[in-house]
Structures are given as structure tokens and as C-alpha cells.
Design a protein around this motif. Sequence first.
Motif, PDB file in Angstrom:
ATOM      1  N   PHE A  14      12.283  -7.305  23.903  1.00  0.00           N
ATOM      2  CA  PHE A  14      11.330  -6.986  22.843  1.00  0.00           C
ATOM      3  C   PHE A  14      10.869  -8.255  22.131  1.00  0.00           C
ATOM      4  CE2 PHE A  14      10.331  -5.611  18.463  1.00  0.00           C
ATOM      5  CZ  PHE A  14       9.239  -4.814  18.763  1.00  0.00           C
ATOM      6  N   PHE A  15      11.777  -9.210  21.910  1.00  0.00           N
ATOM      7  CA  PHE A  15      11.416 -10.439  21.220  1.00  0.00           C
ATOM      8  C   PHE A  15      10.500 -11.318  22.072  1.00  0.00           C
ATOM      9  CE2 PHE A  15      15.311  -9.143  19.041  1.00  0.00           C
ATOM     10  CZ  PHE A  15      14.794  -9.043  17.756  1.00  0.00           C
ATOM     11  N   GLN A  16      10.670 -11.305  23.374  1.00  0.00           N
ATOM     12  CA  GLN A  16       9.754 -12.022  24.258  1.00  0.00           C
ATOM     13  C   GLN A  16       8.375 -11.357  24.229  1.00  0.00           C
ATOM     14  OE1 GLN A  16      12.374 -11.723  27.661  1.00  0.00           O
ATOM     15  NE2 GLN A  16      12.529 -13.959  27.764  1.00  0.00           N
ATOM     16  N   THR A  17       8.359 -10.046  24.115  1.00  0.00           N
ATOM     17  CA  THR A  17       7.098  -9.317  24.008  1.00  0.00           C
ATOM     18  C   THR A  17       6.389  -9.663  22.705  1.00  0.00           C
ATOM     19  OG1 THR A  17       8.038  -7.512  25.314  1.00  0.00           O
ATOM     20  CG2 THR A  17       6.051  -7.024  24.066  1.00  0.00           C
ATOM     21  N   ILE A  18       7.149  -9.770  21.615  1.00  0.00           N
ATOM     22  CA  ILE A  18       6.559 -10.167  20.335  1.00  0.00           C
ATOM     23  C   ILE A  18       5.928 -11.548  20.455  1.00  0.00           C
ATOM     24  CG2 ILE A  18       7.118 -10.851  17.958  1.00  0.00           C
ATOM     25  CD1 ILE A  18       9.070  -8.523  17.864  1.00  0.00           C
ATOM     26  N   GLY A  19       6.592 -12.447  21.158  1.00  0.00           N
ATOM     27  CA  GLY A  19       6.026 -13.777  21.373  1.00  0.00           C
ATOM     28  C   GLY A  19       4.719 -13.726  22.142  1.00  0.00           C
ATOM     29  N   ALA A  20       4.667 -12.902  23.171  1.00  0.00           N
ATOM     30  CA  ALA A  20       3.442 -12.767  23.957  1.00  0.00           C
ATOM     31  C   ALA A  20       2.311 -12.184  23.114  1.00  0.00           C
ATOM     32  CB  ALA A  20       3.699 -11.885  25.180  1.00  0.00           C
ATOM     33  N   VAL A  21       2.626 -11.210  22.276  1.00  0.00           N
ATOM     34  CA  VAL A  21       1.606 -10.611  21.402  1.00  0.00           C
ATOM     35  C   VAL A  21       1.145 -11.631  20.367  1.00  0.00           C
ATOM     36  CG1 VAL A  21       1.232  -8.846  19.613  1.00  0.00           C
ATOM     37  CG2 VAL A  21       2.360  -8.240  21.760  1.00  0.00           C
ATOM     38  N   PHE A  22       2.074 -12.398  19.808  1.00  0.00           N
ATOM     39  CA  PHE A  22       1.736 -13.433  18.834  1.00  0.00           C
ATOM     40  C   PHE A  22       0.742 -14.423  19.421  1.00  0.00           C
ATOM     41  CE2 PHE A  22       2.640 -17.741  17.252  1.00  0.00           C
ATOM     42  CZ  PHE A  22       2.326 -17.574  15.912  1.00  0.00           C
ATOM     43  N   LEU A  46       5.282  -3.471  24.337  1.00  0.00           N
ATOM     44  CA  LEU A  46       3.972  -4.061  24.086  1.00  0.00           C
ATOM     45  C   LEU A  46       3.201  -3.276  23.020  1.00  0.00           C
ATOM     46  CD1 LEU A  46       2.086  -6.331  24.967  1.00  0.00           C
ATOM     47  CD2 LEU A  46       1.157  -4.780  26.671  1.00  0.00           C
ATOM     48  N   ILE A  47       3.237  -1.972  23.100  1.00  0.00           N
ATOM     49  CA  ILE A  47       2.537  -1.124  22.124  1.00  0.00           C
ATOM     50  C   ILE A  47       3.157  -1.279  20.746  1.00  0.00           C
ATOM     51  CG2 ILE A  47       2.080   1.272  21.452  1.00  0.00           C
ATOM     52  CD1 ILE A  47       1.793   1.836  24.504  1.00  0.00           C
ATOM     53  N   VAL A  48       4.483  -1.235  20.671  1.00  0.00           N
ATOM     54  CA  VAL A  48       5.170  -1.366  19.384  1.00  0.00           C
ATOM     55  C   VAL A  48       4.916  -2.750  18.788  1.00  0.00           C
ATOM     56  CG1 VAL A  48       7.430  -1.417  18.268  1.00  0.00           C
ATOM     57  CG2 VAL A  48       6.920   0.358  19.947  1.00  0.00           C
ATOM     58  N   ALA A  49       5.032  -3.792  19.596  1.00  0.00           N
ATOM     59  CA  ALA A  49       4.809  -5.152  19.103  1.00  0.00           C
ATOM     60  C   ALA A  49       3.359  -5.339  18.661  1.00  0.00           C
ATOM     61  CB  ALA A  49       5.168  -6.174  20.180  1.00  0.00           C
ATOM     62  N   GLY A  50       2.423  -4.757  19.387  1.00  0.00           N
ATOM     63  CA  GLY A  50       1.018  -4.851  18.995  1.00  0.00           C
ATOM     64  C   GLY A  50       0.747  -4.162  17.665  1.00  0.00           C
ATOM     65  N   LEU A  51       1.341  -3.004  17.453  1.00  0.00           N
ATOM     66  CA  LEU A  51       1.180  -2.296  16.181  1.00  0.00           C
ATOM     67  C   LEU A  51       1.788  -3.086  15.027  1.00  0.00           C
ATOM     68  CD1 LEU A  51       1.880   1.386  17.262  1.00  0.00           C
ATOM     69  CD2 LEU A  51      -0.301   0.408  16.536  1.00  0.00           C
ATOM     70  N   ILE A  52       2.989  -3.611  15.241  1.00  0.00           N
ATOM     71  CA  ILE A  52       3.640  -4.415  14.207  1.00  0.00           C
ATOM     72  C   ILE A  52       2.804  -5.655  13.898  1.00  0.00           C
ATOM     73  CG2 ILE A  52       5.650  -5.870  13.703  1.00  0.00           C
ATOM     74  CD1 ILE A  52       7.330  -3.781  15.250  1.00  0.00           C
ATOM     75  N   GLY A  53       2.346  -6.329  14.945  1.00  0.00           N
ATOM     76  CA  GLY A  53       1.519  -7.523  14.749  1.00  0.00           C
ATOM     77  C   GLY A  53       0.221  -7.214  14.021  1.00  0.00           C
ATOM     78  N   GLY A  54      -0.415  -6.116  14.376  1.00  0.00           N
ATOM     79  CA  GLY A  54      -1.652  -5.722  13.707  1.00  0.00           C
ATOM     80  C   GLY A  54      -1.435  -5.401  12.245  1.00  0.00           C
ATOM     81  N   ILE A  55      -0.368  -4.688  11.947  1.00  0.00           N
ATOM     82  CA  ILE A  55      -0.058  -4.343  10.551  1.00  0.00           C
ATOM     83  C   ILE A  55       0.233  -5.601   9.742  1.00  0.00           C
ATOM     84  CG2 ILE A  55       1.682  -3.234   9.074  1.00  0.00           C
ATOM     85  CD1 ILE A  55       1.809  -1.018  11.266  1.00  0.00           C
ATOM     86  N   LEU A  56       1.025  -6.518  10.306  1.00  0.00           N
ATOM     87  CA  LEU A  56       1.325  -7.767   9.599  1.00  0.00           C
ATOM     88  C   LEU A  56       0.068  -8.598   9.377  1.00  0.00           C
ATOM     89  CD1 LEU A  56       4.679  -8.841  11.279  1.00  0.00           C
ATOM     90  CD2 LEU A  56       4.335  -7.933   8.973  1.00  0.00           C
ATOM     91  N   PHE A  57      -0.843  -8.594  10.333  1.00  0.00           N
ATOM     92  CA  PHE A  57      -2.092  -9.329  10.202  1.00  0.00           C
ATOM     93  C   PHE A  57      -2.931  -8.769   9.062  1.00  0.00           C
ATOM     94  CE2 PHE A  57      -6.554 -10.037  11.542  1.00  0.00           C
ATOM     95  CZ  PHE A  57      -6.549 -11.427  11.505  1.00  0.00           C
ATOM     96  N   VAL A  58      -3.051  -7.462   8.985  1.00  0.00           N
ATOM     97  CA  VAL A  58      -3.831  -6.825   7.918  1.00  0.00           C
ATOM     98  C   VAL A  58      -3.181  -7.077   6.561  1.00  0.00           C
ATOM     99  CG1 VAL A  58      -4.576  -4.593   6.975  1.00  0.00           C
ATOM    100  CG2 VAL A  58      -4.867  -5.091   9.408  1.00  0.00           C
TER     101      VAL A  58
END
Length: 73
Positions: A14-22, A46-58
Motif C-alpha cells: 500500500f505504501f508503494q502504491t501511495i508513492g506511485a500516486v504521489f 490504487l483506488i484507496v490511495a487515489g482517494l486519500i491523495g485527492g482529499i489531502l490535495f483539496v
Amino acid sequence: MDDLKEATQRKLSFFQTIGAVFWSFFGVRKGRDHDRDMAQLNPVHLIVAGLIGGILFVVALVFLAKLAIRLAT
């Protein structure tokens, strides 16, 4: 259905996925790394990391906007 089960058993954590999304948010990803990620990313991660990343961005944008307004007044 077997393809979905196989996809969810992929290797990247999951943490590697977060890096890829970042890095994808910035648009700076080498073609080699992109191809490796597409072959190994778990779609659920990927879906969970994308949602988290999008929320943090907003949230970051709202915070910066409020800060700018506060400093301007």
C-alpha cells in the motif's frame, strides 16, 4: 472474475502504491517505472490511495486559500 482476484494479489504494498500516486499527481514518472507499476499495482490499493491523495490535495488547497485570505486582510 479470476482476473480481478489475480489483480488484487499483486506485489506492491500500500505504501508503494501511495508513492506511485504521489508521483502521478506531479506527472513525473519514468516510463519504465510506470510500466512496472501498472503490472504490479493492486487496484484496490490504487483506488484507496487515489482517494486519500485527492482529499489531502483539496484540504491543502482550502488551507492555503484561507491562509492567503487571512494574510491579505
